[in-house]
Write a protein that holds these residues in place. Structure first.
Motif, PDB file in Angstrom:
ATOM      1  N   VAL A 481      44.539  59.440  42.122  1.00 53.74           N
ATOM      2  CA  VAL A 481      44.809  58.558  43.248  1.00 53.74           C
ATOM      3  C   VAL A 481      43.903  57.336  43.132  1.00 53.74           C
ATOM      4  CG1 VAL A 481      43.099  59.664  44.775  1.00 53.74           C
ATOM      5  CG2 VAL A 481      45.061  58.468  45.775  1.00 53.74           C
ATOM      6  N   TRP A 482      44.400  56.196  43.599  1.00 50.23           N
ATOM      7  CA  TRP A 482      43.568  55.013  43.780  1.00 50.23           C
ATOM      8  C   TRP A 482      43.471  54.740  45.270  1.00 50.23           C
ATOM      9  CZ3 TRP A 482      40.336  51.592  41.579  1.00 50.23           C
ATOM     10  CH2 TRP A 482      40.042  50.444  42.312  1.00 50.23           C
ATOM     11  N   ALA A 483      42.291  54.379  45.742  1.00 46.07           N
ATOM     12  CA  ALA A 483      42.117  53.941  47.123  1.00 46.07           C
ATOM     13  C   ALA A 483      41.244  52.700  47.129  1.00 46.07           C
ATOM     14  CB  ALA A 483      41.492  55.039  47.976  1.00 46.07           C
ATOM     15  N   SER A 484      41.724  51.644  47.766  1.00 43.20           N
ATOM     16  CA  SER A 484      40.941  50.423  47.889  1.00 43.20           C
ATOM     17  C   SER A 484      39.804  50.630  48.881  1.00 43.20           C
ATOM     18  CB  SER A 484      41.828  49.263  48.343  1.00 43.20           C
ATOM     19  OG  SER A 484      42.808  48.966  47.366  1.00 43.20           O
ATOM     20  N   GLY A 485      38.701  49.920  48.643  1.00 39.97           N
ATOM     21  CA  GLY A 485      37.516  50.099  49.472  1.00 39.97           C
ATOM     22  C   GLY A 485      37.776  49.868  50.940  1.00 39.97           C
ATOM     23  N   ASN A 486      38.594  48.849  51.266  1.00 36.49           N
ATOM     24  CA  ASN A 486      38.827  48.576  52.685  1.00 36.49           C
ATOM     25  C   ASN A 486      39.730  49.602  53.336  1.00 36.49           C
ATOM     26  OD1 ASN A 486      41.197  47.834  51.498  1.00 36.49           O
ATOM     27  ND2 ASN A 486      41.174  45.703  52.191  1.00 36.49           N
ATOM     28  N   ASP A 487      40.387  50.449  52.536  1.00 34.36           N
ATOM     29  CA  ASP A 487      41.176  51.547  53.100  1.00 34.36           C
ATOM     30  C   ASP A 487      40.328  52.784  53.343  1.00 34.36           C
ATOM     31  OD1 ASP A 487      43.578  50.134  53.095  1.00 34.36           O
ATOM     32  OD2 ASP A 487      44.037  50.714  51.037  1.00 34.36           O
ATOM     33  N   ILE A 488      39.139  52.814  52.753  1.00 33.67           N
ATOM     34  CA  ILE A 488      38.263  53.982  52.879  1.00 33.67           C
ATOM     35  C   ILE A 488      37.114  53.677  53.836  1.00 33.67           C
ATOM     36  CG2 ILE A 488      36.805  55.643  51.663  1.00 33.67           C
ATOM     37  CD1 ILE A 488      38.265  54.869  49.102  1.00 33.67           C
ATOM     38  N   GLY A 489      36.523  52.488  53.681  1.00 32.23           N
ATOM     39  CA  GLY A 489      35.297  52.172  54.394  1.00 32.23           C
ATOM     40  C   GLY A 489      34.125  52.485  53.486  1.00 32.23           C
ATOM     41  N   MET A 490      33.515  51.437  52.912  1.00 34.90           N
ATOM     42  CA  MET A 490      32.493  51.671  51.889  1.00 34.90           C
ATOM     43  C   MET A 490      31.239  52.302  52.477  1.00 34.90           C
ATOM     44  SD  MET A 490      33.892  50.648  49.076  1.00 34.90           S
ATOM     45  CE  MET A 490      32.698  50.161  47.863  1.00 34.90           C
ATOM     46  N   GLY A 491      30.763  51.788  53.607  1.00 41.29           N
ATOM     47  CA  GLY A 491      29.606  52.387  54.268  1.00 41.29           C
ATOM     48  C   GLY A 491      28.417  52.567  53.336  1.00 41.29           C
ATOM     49  N   GLU A 492      27.681  53.665  53.555  1.00 42.44           N
ATOM     50  CA  GLU A 492      26.493  53.934  52.747  1.00 42.44           C
ATOM     51  C   GLU A 492      26.860  54.402  51.356  1.00 42.44           C
ATOM     52  OE1 GLU A 492      24.190  56.737  54.879  1.00 42.44           O
ATOM     53  OE2 GLU A 492      23.716  55.387  56.541  1.00 42.44           O
ATOM     54  N   ASN A 493      28.049  55.005  51.192  1.00 44.22           N
ATOM     55  CA  ASN A 493      28.422  55.588  49.908  1.00 44.22           C
ATOM     56  C   ASN A 493      29.152  54.546  49.059  1.00 44.22           C
ATOM     57  OD1 ASN A 493      27.347  58.039  50.626  1.00 44.22           O
ATOM     58  ND2 ASN A 493      29.244  58.691  51.612  1.00 44.22           N
ATOM     59  N   SER A 494      28.516  53.456  48.781  1.00 46.12           N
ATOM     60  CA  SER A 494      29.149  52.371  48.039  1.00 46.12           C
ATOM     61  C   SER A 494      29.225  52.720  46.573  1.00 46.12           C
ATOM     62  CB  SER A 494      28.360  51.077  48.218  1.00 46.12           C
ATOM     63  OG  SER A 494      27.150  51.144  47.477  1.00 46.12           O
ATOM     64  N   VAL A 495      29.942  51.861  45.829  1.00 44.12           N
ATOM     65  CA  VAL A 495      30.125  52.064  44.407  1.00 44.12           C
ATOM     66  C   VAL A 495      28.798  52.122  43.657  1.00 44.12           C
ATOM     67  CG1 VAL A 495      30.390  49.599  43.967  1.00 44.12           C
ATOM     68  CG2 VAL A 495      31.392  51.208  42.388  1.00 44.12           C
ATOM     69  N   LEU A 496      27.782  51.468  44.177  1.00 44.70           N
ATOM     70  CA  LEU A 496      26.519  51.421  43.462  1.00 44.70           C
ATOM     71  C   LEU A 496      25.487  52.358  44.077  1.00 44.70           C
ATOM     72  CD1 LEU A 496      26.368  47.574  42.869  1.00 44.70           C
ATOM     73  CD2 LEU A 496      27.243  49.354  41.382  1.00 44.70           C
ATOM     74  N   ALA A 497      25.949  53.343  44.822  1.00 47.72           N
ATOM     75  CA  ALA A 497      25.018  54.328  45.399  1.00 47.72           C
ATOM     76  C   ALA A 497      24.254  55.028  44.281  1.00 47.72           C
ATOM     77  CB  ALA A 497      25.771  55.352  46.241  1.00 47.72           C
ATOM     78  N   ALA A 498      23.027  55.310  44.533  1.00 49.52           N
ATOM     79  CA  ALA A 498      22.198  55.949  43.491  1.00 49.52           C
ATOM     80  C   ALA A 498      22.654  57.353  43.247  1.00 49.52           C
ATOM     81  CB  ALA A 498      20.740  55.937  43.948  1.00 49.52           C
TER      82      ALA A 498
END
Length: 498
Positions: A481-498
């Protein structure tokens, strides 16, 4: 690339020559975190900065020595996710921590027999329609209410994970007693999730709707003549489409607790069309030519008609696979798309007259189709189908269909390169239906590595605009599945989360 080996899962699997534990299906046991930036040696081309979201793919990856004959659909669920934002990418891989995974980890061995073995070989009660199988949550993934929903094809509990970090939250609380099948559907326009399940007891199927708040809103029986084996569903703006197909367990053998699939060519395919929040008495049944369809593409409403696209199997009961290892003949045949002959097909259901009209859209063997999910349940123009590798449950390329002009173009991954299901990722600010990328994981058997590829959906014949080499070669998989960030809500768990 910055890569971190998070955990290596201990395996008891012994060396073997099983065809689906070799090559692209060779199991792996390492769980990774990795971050990629343009300029890294592992990035070939340029990570685009005009997409924002996550590609999630699941699959079966056997951990322990199997009990008896192994079927690749028995393997433990292993999820791989890669997120994109601002020209950077973050990859993570985790086994789904199912109840079966935990029990077998504690025992240090397999506790459940697989699809090709009788029930008494399992050491504990199981899950799903066959009742003794392990719910490995390995078949499908969807993203709903901000989280991954991981599901099992024969019905299970449904596991919930964070789409960016793959942090795990256990099972969904709203799942009913009979579980949910793989291929629940999410309507991006409403945030609703639609699901079905099936079982060996009356009424044999149920259908439900979960709201955008992740609470069960609707759940009804869909009575069938007996146990069936539906695999997928579809929806339009106002309706849900379920099915009763003439490929199901032999009724006499089922009385002996033997699960042997049989095709009944004298029986019609039946489609149940129901308003999304309708009751059993609202179901309209439509008949069509006998077949089996593993996967649907999309459906929509047009005047008095509902139109459904999917992959019609010309040979739902294939002849035995030639030169298969002893005892695996039937398994190999049912995994060979070249024997099943799935063809892109269209059904039209007239709600006014009750008539069904069918139309072939492509005569090639194609399956595992994807499209721009912003058009789910609506008229759409472009579809992206996987090209099967003859003889195997593998895919060697992609066909893009323009369903308006009835034209197509294809891209093949190359010698010894096999891809995953490739969903569409829209560009930020996309203006057209095909303004975006196709995303897939590729296993390259010649270099013994895996990579994530991004292909411009407007020009698939040009091949990848970007290739990202993963920390190791991963096992082949099933759905994604693909989900765009604005459909999920990036919040604290962003793509660059450690």
């Amino acid at each position: 690339m910055t890569a971190q080996l998070v955990e290596t899962i201990q395996s008891t699997l012994q060396p073997n020559d099983h065809p689906y534990m070799q090559g692209a299906w060779r199991p792996t046991y390492n769980e990774w975190n990795a971050i990629f930036s343009n300029g890294d040696a592992e990035v070939i081309g340029t990570i685009p900065d005009d997409i924002d979201g996550v590609y999630v793919r699941t699959g079966e990856n056997q951990i322990h020595e199997p009990i008896g004959r192994y079927h690749p659909f028995d393997g433990d669920g292993f999820i791989h996710a890669i997120s994109f934002k601002g020209g950077r990418a973050s990859y993570r891989s985790r086994f789904v921590r199912t109840k079966g995974f935990a029990a077998e980890k504690e025992a240090g061995r397999s506790l459940w027999a697989g699809l090709m073995e009788p029930p008494h070989k399992s050491t504990r009660p199981g899950w799903g329609a066959q009742e003794w199988l392990k719910d490995s949550s390995s078949t499908d993934v969807a993203i709903h209410a901000g989280k991954i929903i991981s599901t099992f094809y024969q019905c299970g509990e449904a596991y919930r994970l964070d789409p960016f970090t793959l942090e795990q939250f256990g099972t969904e609380s709203w799942v009913p007693l009979d579980g949910i099948s793989a291929h629940c559907k999410v309507d991006l326009a409403t945030g609703e999730l639609m699901f079905f399940n099936y079982s060996k007891h009356a009424p044999y199927m149920h259908y439900g709707v979960v709201g955008a708040d992740n609470k069960l809103k609707h759940y009804i029986p869909v009575p069938l003549p007996g146990p069936r084996l539906p695999h997928d569903m579809a929806f339009t703006e106002h309706y849900t489409i379920l099915n009763d197909m003439p490929l199901y367990w032999n009724e006499e053998l089922l009385k002996k607790n033997l699960h042997v699939v049989q095709f009944h060519p004298d029986q019609k395919t039946r489609f149940a069309i129901i308003p999304r929040h309708g009751q059993p008495e609202d179901i309209r049944w439509f008949e069509a030519e006998p077949t089996y369809t593993l996967h649907w593409l999309n459906a929509w409403e047009e005047g008095d008609e509902i139109i459904l696209d999917g992959y019609y199997q010309e040979e739902p009961m294939p002849k035995s696979y030639p030169n298969a290892p002893e005892g695996l003949e039937r398994m190999m045949a049912y995994l060979d798309q070249g024997l099943l002959k799935p063809r892109l097909h269209r059904w039209r259901f007239n709600l006014k007259t009750g008539a069904t009209v069918e139309e072939r859209l492509d005569d090639r063997d194609l399956e595992f189709g994807m499209f721009n999910h912003r058009y789910a349940g609506k008229p759409y123009r472009y579809a992206y189908s996987a090209i099967p590798e003859p003889g195997w449950f593998l895919f060697r390329g992609i066909v893009k269909h323009d369903l308006d002009s009835r034209t197509s173009e294809a891209y093949e991954f190359g010698r010894g390169r096999f891809g995953s299901e490739a969903p569409f990722a829209p560009r930020i600010g996309a203006r057209d239906e095909d303004d975006g990328y196709l995303v897939s994981f590729i296993a390259d058997l010649e270099t013994d590595q895996s990579e994530c590829v991004l292909i411009d959906a407007k020009n698939i014949t040009a091949g990848p605009v970007c290739r990202i080499i993963l920390p190791e070669r991963i096992c082949s998989g099933t759905h994604s599945v693909w989900a765009s960030g604005n459909d999920i809500g990036m919040g604290e768990n962003s793509v660059l989360a450690a």
